[in-house]
Design a protein around this motif. Structure first.
Motif, PDB file in Angstrom:
ATOM      1  N   PRO A  22     -55.411 -56.750  28.231  1.00  0.00           N
ATOM      2  CA  PRO A  22     -56.802 -56.809  28.690  1.00  0.00           C
ATOM      3  C   PRO A  22     -57.729 -56.128  27.681  1.00  0.00           C
ATOM      4  CG  PRO A  22     -55.675 -55.015  29.776  1.00  0.00           C
ATOM      5  CD  PRO A  22     -54.644 -55.710  28.922  1.00  0.00           C
ATOM      6  N   ILE A  23     -58.996 -56.400  27.809  1.00  0.00           N
ATOM      7  CA  ILE A  23     -60.005 -55.698  27.010  1.00  0.00           C
ATOM      8  C   ILE A  23     -60.495 -54.497  27.815  1.00  0.00           C
ATOM      9  CG2 ILE A  23     -62.376 -55.854  26.119  1.00  0.00           C
ATOM     10  CD1 ILE A  23     -60.339 -57.251  24.360  1.00  0.00           C
ATOM     11  N   HIS A  24     -60.519 -53.340  27.172  1.00  0.00           N
ATOM     12  CA  HIS A  24     -61.033 -52.107  27.779  1.00  0.00           C
ATOM     13  C   HIS A  24     -62.206 -51.620  26.948  1.00  0.00           C
ATOM     14  CE1 HIS A  24     -56.918 -50.933  29.751  1.00  0.00           C
ATOM     15  NE2 HIS A  24     -57.470 -51.998  30.300  1.00  0.00           N
ATOM     16  N   ALA A  25     -63.358 -51.516  27.537  1.00  0.00           N
ATOM     17  CA  ALA A  25     -64.550 -51.012  26.839  1.00  0.00           C
ATOM     18  C   ALA A  25     -64.787 -51.766  25.528  1.00  0.00           C
ATOM     19  CB  ALA A  25     -64.451 -49.508  26.605  1.00  0.00           C
ATOM     20  N   TRP A  26     -64.761 -53.094  25.578  1.00  0.00           N
ATOM     21  CA  TRP A  26     -65.029 -53.967  24.441  1.00  0.00           C
ATOM     22  C   TRP A  26     -64.008 -53.846  23.304  1.00  0.00           C
ATOM     23  CZ3 TRP A  26     -69.134 -51.078  26.578  1.00  0.00           C
ATOM     24  CH2 TRP A  26     -69.951 -51.820  27.414  1.00  0.00           C
TER      25      TRP A  26
END
Length: 83
Positions: free
Chosen positions: A51-55
């Motif tokens: 997943p993407i976390h904080a871009w």
């Protein structure tokens, strides 16, 4: 070979679908497996799913990619799928 990191299960679902579709082994990055060398078959594809976390990619994934050792890599496709 599919390397996966998942928080809520969405990335895991995608990784399992890829693993089934291409008949690849599924490795959970969160299991602390970065020091173990992994060996690709001659024509085996390589996937990273997370997943993407904080871009950005999660810190754990970034650390894993920096230290993972992959044997028998000879230019096979490497794909990244983010959820």
């Amino acid at each position: 070979m599919v390397f996966c990191f998942s928080g809520t299960g969405n990335s895991r679902w995608v990784a399992e679908a890829l693993s089934d579709r291409f008949r690849l082994s599924l490795i959970n990055i969160g299991d602390g497996c970065g020091e173990t060398p992994f060996r690709l078959n001659d024509e085996e594809r390589l996937f990273f799913v997370f997943p993407i976390h904080a871009w950005s990619m999660p810190k754990l994934v970034r650390q894993f990619i920096r230290q993972v050792r992959i044997e028998n890599y000879h230019g096979q496709p490497v794909d990244t799928i983010v959820t």
